[in-house]
Write an enzyme that holds these catalytic residues in place. Structure first.
Site, PDB file in Angstrom:
ATOM      1  N   ASP A   1      42.916  51.335  39.528  1.00  0.00           N
ATOM      2  CA  ASP A   1      42.101  49.932  38.974  1.00  0.00           C
ATOM      3  C   ASP A   1      42.932  49.911  37.575  1.00  0.00           C
ATOM      4  O   ASP A   1      42.293  50.231  36.482  1.00  0.00           O
ATOM      5  CB  ASP A   1      41.109  50.301  39.601  1.00  0.00           C
ATOM      6  CG  ASP A   1      39.971  48.413  37.785  1.00  0.00           C
ATOM      7  OD1 ASP A   1      40.917  47.312  37.947  1.00  0.00           O
ATOM      8  OD2 ASP A   1      39.461  48.068  38.353  1.00  0.00           O
TER       9      ASP A   1
ATOM     10  N   PHE B   1      33.741  50.549  35.685  1.00  0.00           N
ATOM     11  CA  PHE B   1      33.841  49.075  35.667  1.00  0.00           C
ATOM     12  C   PHE B   1      34.419  48.292  36.707  1.00  0.00           C
ATOM     13  O   PHE B   1      35.449  48.877  36.192  1.00  0.00           O
ATOM     14  CB  PHE B   1      33.084  48.404  33.844  1.00  0.00           C
ATOM     15  CG  PHE B   1      32.914  46.683  34.538  1.00  0.00           C
ATOM     16  CD1 PHE B   1      31.927  46.853  34.440  1.00  0.00           C
ATOM     17  CD2 PHE B   1      34.519  46.526  34.383  1.00  0.00           C
ATOM     18  CE1 PHE B   1      31.414  45.357  34.080  1.00  0.00           C
ATOM     19  CE2 PHE B   1      33.309  44.802  34.774  1.00  0.00           C
ATOM     20  CZ  PHE B   1      32.772  44.525  35.001  1.00  0.00           C
TER      21      PHE B   1
ATOM     22  N   LYS C   1      43.882  40.356  34.003  1.00  0.00           N
ATOM     23  CA  LYS C   1      44.153  40.138  32.384  1.00  0.00           C
ATOM     24  C   LYS C   1      45.460  39.623  31.998  1.00  0.00           C
ATOM     25  O   LYS C   1      46.002  38.616  32.558  1.00  0.00           O
ATOM     26  CB  LYS C   1      43.435  41.301  31.561  1.00  0.00           C
ATOM     27  CG  LYS C   1      42.514  42.182  32.572  1.00  0.00           C
ATOM     28  CD  LYS C   1      41.728  42.333  31.261  1.00  0.00           C
ATOM     29  CE  LYS C   1      39.875  43.127  31.933  1.00  0.00           C
ATOM     30  NZ  LYS C   1      39.447  41.795  31.300  1.00  0.00           N
TER      31      LYS C   1
END
Ligand SMILES: Cc1ncc(COP(=O)(O)O)c(C=O)c1O
Length: 461
Positions: free
Chosen positions: A236, A151, A265
């Site tokens: 990532d 993801f 984030k």
């Protein structure tokens, strides 16, 4: 008439789900009602949320890892207030903002060797899309490789390296030549790399969907193969970076030296969206290769000063409060406690993770009576048991968790890194109680399944 946000909130409090249904994602609002997550929260602080009735909830979602420092961290909050009071000349655009330089400098200090250039944008997907463009520009190759279950975001670029069919369905065709490979299959990776047309291999060092951890040695060997065939190796770290797994970057657990790293984030300290893509100067300059191409990639809000200030404050707090070490030690305690529950509850198949990124996987029960209920639930919708546990944790224990991905019987915990022994004990006791209930077919956990099955079936029809 003067505008008062507080007054407006007070006047309309309680309308949020109706407004959301009317103007935003009505399906999501319905799901929240079905699973009992339709609370009216009025306050958030640290690791907790409070609803309109004054009920307190322990938040193990952390906004999907936005709130690593907890909500409303006083240092970040003070820096935000300071920024507003300073009236700095934000987003002039045709200048080089000081705070972007300062945040880039702080990030580079914390990177593996060689990553000395930074691009700022607004979201995780932005950061990954940027990495893909750097890779194309630097290698002049078309293809990308990614892992099953990966993801990396939901823009068309990042969806093209998404390993979940549930996310891709309905949006195809995606980027041609962007191909999935299986985690831990080095031969399969080398077979693809050997073709000489792969710009980048993109990985999450620990996968967010399912909390899948690669076999020791896999990522290091994958990195070596990438170097051998001239493919860039991208980590990532949007979810696992910034201390979540007990290291600043998750890839440090294996001594990796990626060509590109993405962050987002909690870099915004829980206040401002921000992301960063870090790479080597030699790669960076391939994208911005001539003066007339110096803006060939950019994001309007990318270097905005509120985000840069939040980033500086967030890094300061991580260090000052030793939150990375804390994630490691508290994470170990939590994992140990949850692992011990496995002995008492046969529905728990596995507890895995690093630091404060933890996955709990369930398996079919041994008892025949329960197994029938499990099979009915799984037939209606895969991963439904994990959803029941999430619902029970919310209803009976006031703890927010999430199912670890589409169609999996896994729960993912992403607590803020500030939690302490008290929260660890509460989480373990809550799981113990919910799993004990789940051992009884007439207990409160399975009692929730009827309405979920009804909705799952009508959705499928
Ligand atoms: C590893 C990873 N990369 C990228 C993203 C996308 O981030 P965003 O939702 O900010 O676009 C996510 C989001 O959860 C993520 O976990």
């Amino acid at each position: 008439m003067a505008f008062s946000l507080a007054e407006r909130i007070e006047k309309r409090q309680g309308e949020q789900y109706a407004l959301y249904r009317q103007y935003l994602n009505s399906g999501l609002a319905r799901v929240q009602a079905i699973i009992g997550f339709d609370k009216i929260y009025t306050r958030g602080e640290g690791a907790y949320l409070w609803d309109v009735k004054g009920q307190r909830y322990l938040d193990l979602l952390s906004g999907y890892s936005v709130f690593n420092l907890g909500r409303g961290h006083p240092v970040v909050k003070q820096v935000m207030q300071e920024m507003l009071a300073m009236e700095r000349p934000n987003l002039v655009k045709m200048d080089c903002p000081l705070l972007a330089g300062l945040l880039a400098e702080e990030l580079v200090k914390r990177m593996p060797p060689g990553l000395d250039a930074v691009f700022f944008a607004n979201s995780g997907a932005d950061a990954v899309d940027t990495a893909l463009k750097f890779a194309r520009a630097a290698t002049r190759r078309p293809r990308m490789l990614y892992l099953d279950h990966a993801f990396h975001g939901l823009t068309l670029g990042t969806l093209s390296i998404n390993g979940g069919p549930q996310f891709r369905e309905g949006f195809e065709p995606l980027m041609p030549g962007f191909d999935a490979i299986e985690m831990n299959d080095l031969e399969g990776l080398e077979r693809e790399l050997r073709r000489g047309d792969v710009a980048a291999f993109v990985v999450e060092p620990i996968q967010g969907k399912g909390v899948y951890i690669p076999a020791d040695g896999y990522l290091l060997e994958a990195q070596r193969l990438c170097r051998k065939y001239g493919t860039l190796f991208v980590c990532d770290e949007v979810q696992v970076g910034l201390g979540r797994t007990g290291r600043f970057l998750c890839c440090e657990h294996w001594g990796l030296e990626p060509d590109l790293v993405t962050l987002s984030k909690s870099l915004g300290g829980g206040y401002v969206p921000v992301s960063a893509t870090l790479t080597r100067r030699s790669i960076y300059d391939k994208m911005f290769s001539r003066l007339d191409r110096c803006q060939v990639h950019s994001a309007t809000f990318g270097e905005n000063e509120l985000a840069m200030a939040a980033g500086l404050a967030a890094l300061h707090v991580l260090e000052e409060e030793r939150l990375i070490e804390r994630a490691a030690t508290i994470g170990q305690k939590l994992m140990a406690g949850l692992t011990a529950l496995q002995e008492r509850h046969d529905l728990i198949a596995d507890v895995r993770g690093k630091g404060l990124m933890i996955g709990i996987e369930f398996r079919p029960p041994r008892s025949l009576g329960l197994r029938a209920a499990w099979t009915a639930a799984e037939t209606a919708q895969k991963g439904l048991f994990a959803q029941l546990v999430v619902m029970a944790l919310m209803r009976d224990q006031q703890i927010l968790t999430q199912v670890g991905g589409p169609g999996v019987n896994i729960i993912k915990l992403l607590p803020p890194l500030i939690i302490g022994d008290q929260e660890v004990e509460a989480i373990i006791a809550a799981f113990d109680a919910v799993m004990a209930e789940a051992a009884h077919i007439r207990g409160r956990v399975w009692g929730l399944s009827g309405q979920l099955i009804k909705h799952a079936v009508s959705q499928g029809a």
